[in-house]
Design a protein around this motif. Structure first.
Motif, PDB file in Angstrom:
ATOM      1  N   LEU A  74     -24.923 -13.682 -49.984  1.00 31.33           N
ATOM      2  CA  LEU A  74     -25.150 -12.324 -50.297  1.00 31.33           C
ATOM      3  C   LEU A  74     -24.038 -12.062 -51.308  1.00 31.33           C
ATOM      4  CD1 LEU A  74     -26.154 -10.682 -46.858  1.00 31.33           C
ATOM      5  CD2 LEU A  74     -27.658 -11.647 -48.926  1.00 31.33           C
ATOM      6  N   GLU A  75     -23.035 -12.552 -51.533  1.00 29.38           N
ATOM      7  CA  GLU A  75     -21.815 -12.284 -52.240  1.00 29.38           C
ATOM      8  C   GLU A  75     -22.235 -12.246 -53.646  1.00 29.38           C
ATOM      9  OE1 GLU A  75     -18.665 -15.044 -51.297  1.00 29.38           O
ATOM     10  OE2 GLU A  75     -18.603 -14.319 -49.477  1.00 29.38           O
ATOM     11  N   GLU A  76     -22.828 -13.145 -54.359  1.00 28.75           N
ATOM     12  CA  GLU A  76     -23.346 -13.018 -55.742  1.00 28.75           C
ATOM     13  C   GLU A  76     -24.972 -13.263 -55.745  1.00 28.75           C
ATOM     14  OE1 GLU A  76     -21.092 -15.098 -58.599  1.00 28.75           O
ATOM     15  OE2 GLU A  76     -19.206 -14.554 -57.702  1.00 28.75           O
ATOM     16  N   PRO A  77     -25.733 -12.370 -55.394  1.00 25.90           N
ATOM     17  CA  PRO A  77     -27.334 -12.707 -55.132  1.00 25.90           C
ATOM     18  C   PRO A  77     -27.769 -13.079 -56.460  1.00 25.90           C
ATOM     19  CG  PRO A  77     -26.483 -10.454 -54.096  1.00 25.90           C
ATOM     20  CD  PRO A  77     -25.367 -10.913 -55.164  1.00 25.90           C
ATOM     21  N   THR A  78     -28.707 -14.073 -56.410  1.00 27.07           N
ATOM     22  CA  THR A  78     -29.469 -14.353 -57.649  1.00 27.07           C
ATOM     23  C   THR A  78     -31.010 -14.681 -57.077  1.00 27.07           C
ATOM     24  OG1 THR A  78     -29.409 -16.841 -56.747  1.00 27.07           O
ATOM     25  CG2 THR A  78     -27.474 -15.908 -58.182  1.00 27.07           C
ATOM     26  N   PRO A  79     -31.868 -14.751 -58.027  1.00 28.28           N
ATOM     27  CA  PRO A  79     -33.252 -14.897 -57.501  1.00 28.28           C
ATOM     28  C   PRO A  79     -33.582 -16.059 -56.461  1.00 28.28           C
ATOM     29  CG  PRO A  79     -32.934 -14.703 -59.957  1.00 28.28           C
ATOM     30  CD  PRO A  79     -31.848 -14.582 -59.401  1.00 28.28           C
ATOM     31  N   ALA A  80     -32.529 -16.970 -56.496  1.00 27.00           N
ATOM     32  CA  ALA A  80     -32.653 -18.239 -55.515  1.00 27.00           C
ATOM     33  C   ALA A  80     -32.276 -17.618 -54.289  1.00 27.00           C
ATOM     34  CB  ALA A  80     -31.695 -19.404 -56.169  1.00 27.00           C
ATOM     35  N   ALA A 119     -32.988 -14.425 -53.227  1.00 22.17           N
ATOM     36  CA  ALA A 119     -33.607 -13.186 -52.979  1.00 22.17           C
ATOM     37  C   ALA A 119     -34.172 -13.065 -51.540  1.00 22.17           C
ATOM     38  CB  ALA A 119     -34.770 -13.198 -53.828  1.00 22.17           C
ATOM     39  N   LYS A 120     -34.514 -14.304 -50.960  1.00 16.32           N
ATOM     40  CA  LYS A 120     -35.178 -14.210 -49.590  1.00 16.32           C
ATOM     41  C   LYS A 120     -34.011 -13.848 -48.642  1.00 16.32           C
ATOM     42  CE  LYS A 120     -37.811 -17.059 -46.786  1.00 16.32           C
ATOM     43  NZ  LYS A 120     -39.068 -17.946 -46.945  1.00 16.32           N
ATOM     44  N   ALA A 121     -32.922 -14.526 -48.919  1.00 18.00           N
ATOM     45  CA  ALA A 121     -31.768 -14.213 -48.024  1.00 18.00           C
ATOM     46  C   ALA A 121     -31.337 -12.653 -48.046  1.00 18.00           C
ATOM     47  CB  ALA A 121     -30.507 -15.090 -48.475  1.00 18.00           C
ATOM     48  N   CYS A 122     -31.519 -12.150 -49.142  1.00 19.03           N
ATOM     49  CA  CYS A 122     -31.279 -10.694 -49.371  1.00 19.03           C
ATOM     50  C   CYS A 122     -32.525 -10.069 -48.285  1.00 19.03           C
ATOM     51  CB  CYS A 122     -31.245 -10.128 -50.581  1.00 19.03           C
ATOM     52  SG  CYS A 122     -30.077 -10.795 -51.695  1.00 19.03           S
ATOM     53  N   TYR A 123     -33.724 -10.498 -48.494  1.00 17.77           N
ATOM     54  CA  TYR A 123     -34.707  -9.561 -47.970  1.00 17.77           C
ATOM     55  C   TYR A 123     -34.558 -10.045 -46.365  1.00 17.77           C
ATOM     56  CZ  TYR A 123     -39.093  -9.949 -45.439  1.00 17.77           C
ATOM     57  OH  TYR A 123     -40.267  -9.541 -44.516  1.00 17.77           O
ATOM     58  N   VAL A 124     -34.054 -11.062 -45.866  1.00 14.37           N
ATOM     59  CA  VAL A 124     -33.815 -11.027 -44.514  1.00 14.37           C
ATOM     60  C   VAL A 124     -32.580 -10.330 -44.050  1.00 14.37           C
ATOM     61  CG1 VAL A 124     -33.439 -13.004 -42.669  1.00 14.37           C
ATOM     62  CG2 VAL A 124     -34.851 -13.260 -44.348  1.00 14.37           C
ATOM     63  N   ALA A 125     -31.712 -10.372 -44.772  1.00 18.70           N
ATOM     64  CA  ALA A 125     -30.552  -9.619 -44.533  1.00 18.70           C
ATOM     65  C   ALA A 125     -30.860  -8.096 -44.356  1.00 18.70           C
ATOM     66  CB  ALA A 125     -29.480  -9.633 -45.549  1.00 18.70           C
ATOM     67  N   GLY A 126     -31.720  -7.715 -45.077  1.00 24.21           N
ATOM     68  CA  GLY A 126     -32.462  -6.201 -45.184  1.00 24.21           C
ATOM     69  C   GLY A 126     -32.845  -6.034 -43.883  1.00 24.21           C
ATOM     70  N   PHE A 127     -33.872  -6.865 -43.651  1.00 22.42           N
ATOM     71  CA  PHE A 127     -34.540  -6.829 -42.418  1.00 22.42           C
ATOM     72  C   PHE A 127     -33.796  -6.890 -41.119  1.00 22.42           C
ATOM     73  CE2 PHE A 127     -38.825  -6.737 -40.246  1.00 22.42           C
ATOM     74  CZ  PHE A 127     -39.382  -6.559 -41.199  1.00 22.42           C
ATOM     75  N   LEU A 128     -32.801  -7.668 -41.167  1.00 22.96           N
ATOM     76  CA  LEU A 128     -31.897  -7.614 -39.817  1.00 22.96           C
ATOM     77  C   LEU A 128     -31.254  -6.575 -39.832  1.00 22.96           C
ATOM     78  CD1 LEU A 128     -30.361 -11.260 -40.145  1.00 22.96           C
ATOM     79  CD2 LEU A 128     -32.168 -10.568 -38.429  1.00 22.96           C
ATOM     80  N   HIS A 129     -30.968  -5.777 -40.977  1.00 27.19           N
ATOM     81  CA  HIS A 129     -30.057  -4.528 -41.080  1.00 27.19           C
ATOM     82  C   HIS A 129     -31.079  -3.426 -40.472  1.00 27.19           C
ATOM     83  CE1 HIS A 129     -26.214  -5.022 -42.389  1.00 27.19           C
ATOM     84  NE2 HIS A 129     -26.551  -5.757 -43.208  1.00 27.19           N
ATOM     85  N   LYS A 130     -32.371  -3.647 -41.008  1.00 32.57           N
ATOM     86  CA  LYS A 130     -33.400  -2.501 -40.550  1.00 32.57           C
ATOM     87  C   LYS A 130     -33.762  -2.481 -38.995  1.00 32.57           C
ATOM     88  CE  LYS A 130     -37.653  -2.876 -40.188  1.00 32.57           C
ATOM     89  NZ  LYS A 130     -39.183  -3.199 -40.441  1.00 32.57           N
TER      90      LYS A 130
END
Lengths: 192, 300
Positions: free
Chosen positions: B55-61, B63-74
């Motif tokens: 998540l430090e330097e998000p790239t399209p590759a 993106a799903k890690a960002c999505y899962v992180a968002g979901f975990l926070h939610k």
């Protein structure tokens, strides 16, 4: 909401979720516990007139013959003022006299009754003349409203001065009726 | 829906998208898989820690890690109501969608991310409404921080979202809240709060006739209240001063009644207001003219 529920009809449901806050806002605004303020329709002119009549009642001195029984404020043809006086000031005596508010419809009402200490009328012309004749020579402080000038026989005339309701006074008429005009009443009167 | 079912649904959606994420390196996929497993067991912090390097330097590759992180926070926000988690959830879900858009892709988890954002935006809205209902003078900025967060999320989902009506409604509700405070405290600052909030509603939505009319009514009523404060102890100089004070209020209310009448001519409530305010200003001729207009407006 979970990913599972999102799988079915997601587009349409998403639209619904976007609309829901707006709908909730509308319901909240229209049916919420707090309503908009209602316009206070109290007649402000009547409020001020009632206050002036009370000031005149407590600020002047009537002859001994008027100090027995109740202190009567008679109001000609204006029920709203009768009601205002009764609700706001009737519980407060004038000296040792209980304050009574009386509605007057015609000069005959005055001829039959005890002379009121104060008579208020917005009439003019012959109607006012008839009222003045009914209390001629009696210890009655006659208050008119918005007359171009003090009518002979009237003691006080409420007039408009710069968005304010003020009053002019005929001290000589008061004296003829045996009423002693108070210093404060005299000093705050408008001179024209 | 129970927590177990939620977690199952969560896993299901992620699993559905698993094999369809091109360009995702094996280590990211492993981290994401383990984060999901930890999330399922309620170890949100552990899942987020695993995703952290990606998540430090998000790239399209990633993106799903960002999505899962968002979901975990939610999910953690739902369970523990940690406010920071909500903002983080919005941030990572938005980032995930942005990255996916930038890549010109449409990942299978997109719809799930949008639904999660919709949910989070809804919680901001609910909290903003709750903040109005428990409003205390001076906390307007907190109310609008929540409202703005709701709008930001809604705009992320649909840039065409117009918040004008909602925003005006919030100001109007704050004006009502201030009125309740003023009726209890008589504090002049609370009265000005009513005026300010209606004026802000009108800045947002100048054609709002009810805001205009209610602003006029509140100012006018303040003038009447001043007069009603007269009693048997009022002196003549006080009477003159009170008349000046209430006349100033009536003069202040008049333009808003007139504006309401411009916005919606012949609206009976407004005509009645104009009739009454002119009467209060001792302008009986104009008051009578509005009385005639009101009678005509009320004719069937």
């Amino acid at each position: 909401m979970t990913p599972k529920t999102a799988r079915f009809g997601a587009g349409r449901r998403l639209g619904l979720w976007l609309v829901l806050p707006v709908l909730a806002s509308w319901i909240w605004a229209t049916q919420g516990g707090v309503q908009d303020a209602k316009l206070d329709a109290t007649d402000t002119q009547v409020l001020i007139q009632a206050q002036y009549l009370f000031q005149l009642a407590k600020g002047n001195d009537w002859p001994a013959e008027s100090k027995a029984g109740p202190f009567v404020v008679a109001v000609h043809g204006k029920q709203a003022l009768v009601d205002m006086l009764a609700s706001k000031y009737a519980a407060h005596p004038i000296g040792s006299q209980a304050l009574t508010v009386q509605a007057v419809e015609s000069p005959e009402d005055l001829a039959e009754a005890q002379a009121p200490q104060v008579l208020y009328s917005e009439a003019s012309g012959e109607e006012l003349e008839a009222l003045l004749n009914a209390v001629k020579g009696r210890p009655t402080l006659v208050v008119t409203a918005l007359q171009p000038s003090l009518v002979p026989g009237a003691t006080v005339n409420l007039i408009q001065v710069n968005n304010q309701l003020r009053y002019e006074i005929n001290v000589r008429d008061a004296e003829k009726r045996g009423i002693l005009v108070g210093n404060r009443i005299a000093s705050w009167a408008v001179q024209r | 829906m129970g927590r177990a079912a939620l977690s199952l649904a969560f896993l299901f959606a992620l699993a559905m998208s698993w094999a369809q994420t091109p360009g995702t390196s094996p280590d990211v996929q492993v981290a994401v898989e383990r984060a999901i497993a930890l999330g399922k067991g309620g170890d949100y912090a552990g899942g987020l820690a695993l995703l952290s390097p990606y998540l430090e330097e998000p790239t399209p590759a990633t993106a799903k890690a960002c999505y899962v992180a968002g979901f975990l926070h939610k999910e953690r926000f739902k369970v523990q109501s940690v406010q920071g988690d909500r903002a983080e959830a919005v941030r990572w879900l938005s980032t995930a969608l942005d990255l996916d858009d930038r890549a010109g892709a449409r990942a299978p988890w997109q719809e799930s991310a949008r639904q999660a954002l919709t949910y989070l935006g809804g919680t901001y809205f609910d909290d903003a409404v709750r903040a109005v209902r428990t409003f205390e003078p001076g906390t307007e900025s907190a109310v609008f921080a929540l409202f703005d967060a709701h709008v930001d999320v809604a705009r992320r989902l649909d840039p065409r979202v117009d918040d004008t009506a909602e925003r005006a409604e919030f100001h109007k509700n704050l004006a009502r809240a201030y009125r309740q405070w003023f009726e209890t405290t008589g504090d002049e600052g609370h009265f000005e709060g009513i005026v300010d909030q209606y004026r802000l509603a009108l800045e947002v939505r100048p054609s709002d006739v009810t805001a205009t009319y209610n602003l006029a009514v509140n100012i006018y009523n303040r003038g009447v209240a001043v007069l009603k404060s007269m009693d048997e102890n009022t002196t003549l100089p006080e009477l003159f001063a009170l008349q000046d004070a209430c006349a100033a209020m009536f003069q202040r209310a008049l333009p808003w009644f007139e504006r309401a009448n411009e916005l919606q001519p012949d609206r009976p409530e407004t005509l009645r207001g104009l009739m009454i305010v002119h009467h209060a200003l001792n302008d009986n001729a104009t008051s009578d003219a509005y009385r005639v207009q009101l009678e005509n407006a009320l004719k069937p």
